[in-house]
Design an enzyme around this catalytic site. Sequence first.
Site, short mmCIF file in Angstrom:
data_model
loop_
_atom_site.label_atom_id
_atom_site.label_comp_id
_atom_site.label_asym_id
_atom_site.label_seq_id
_atom_site.Cartn_x
_atom_site.Cartn_y
_atom_site.Cartn_z
N LYS A 206 30.63 -5.35 6.29
CA LYS A 206 29.44 -5.76 7.02
C LYS A 206 29.83 -6.91 7.94
CE LYS A 206 24.68 -7.09 6.46
NZ LYS A 206 23.60 -7.28 5.48
N LYS A 260 28.91 -1.37 8.81
CA LYS A 260 27.66 -1.84 9.42
C LYS A 260 27.95 -3.00 10.34
CE LYS A 260 23.28 -3.85 7.90
NZ LYS A 260 22.52 -4.28 6.75
#
Length: 338
Positions: A206, A260
């Site tokens: 992330k 992400k």
Amino acid sequence: MMDKTHLVDEITGHRRMRRNRKADWTRRLVQESRLTVDDLIWPIFIVPGTGIVDPIAAMPGVSRMSVDKAVEAVKEAADLGIPAIATFPDIEMELRDETGSNSLVPDNLINHATAAIKKAVPNIGIITDVALDPFTSHGHDGILRDGVIVNDETVDQIVRAAVMQADAGADIIAPSEMMDGRIGAIRHALDAAGHQDVGIMSYATKFSSGFYGPYREAINTSGLLKGDKNSYYISPANGTEALRDAALDVEEGADMLMVKPGLAYLDICWRIKEAFGLPTFAYQVSGEYTQIKAAAMNGWIDGERIMMETLLCFKRAGCDGILTYFAVDAAKKLAKSR
Ligand SMILES: NCc1[nH]cc(CCC(=O)O)c1CC(=O)O
């Protein structure tokens, strides 16, 4: 002797890439990647109350829904064949505090939603996040002590939250807060609680990204967040570090990995799929969705076309599926083109 009037010469002239592109049937025959409804995970936003469908200004077409409305929407998603949803709660401000204590209330909003959806739509997968940001008064994903997001104390708490989420019926726990050691700790706790079959989809890589802006409006953390998340999310500059982070999650027992944001990080998707071979997902996040929507609403791009193109590109980059706010629209379009 052929009269040589064209610049394409005899050597290169018989290498014609366009032969395979010449007709619809050849193009279908040679198509390498395909998007199907089975690739789609639909993230939804839950609010307290009943009968509420509250549009999110920064995400045209996306609304926060009360649990009863979410149940209806998830039924529709299941009927379209969407395999799984991911839920995010917009918790009342009065319930948010320094440590995100509401995350440990067994029938809090997120767990209430899980139980209701599971009961009404038992055959759709429910993925829940354990990050503390919807629950904290400062909008950070972990516990804040003297200006620092403390790692181990946060892990202790999210592990307990994860077990409660599984108790409520969550099928997959998806920790997005990027604390070290969380995957192994969650795995142990789930097993100890008898949740051997509850999976873990790690937000393995992330990145500290500006693309999350509209999401923070959706769950009302943007006004709260002090500072940034650079001390726990990965720098957008670092691909090799991201791989190392994912490797630790694999060792600790992650069943699935996620990248992400999505589109700006396709190289990471590819590298992760190549390196580990685990089911790999991309999260086409709020800012990516909003960019496409905003430009389409201005008539500057063909929004539907770019929706389908971006989703297909995730498949080409090695992803097994995509978390996307377009899931329902894309599923409808796929059903029509059958
Ligand atoms: N745990 C935080 C979290 N959970 C989901 C998103 C982003 C999702 C999106 O932008 O669509 C974020 C990022 C953040 O606010 O820092």
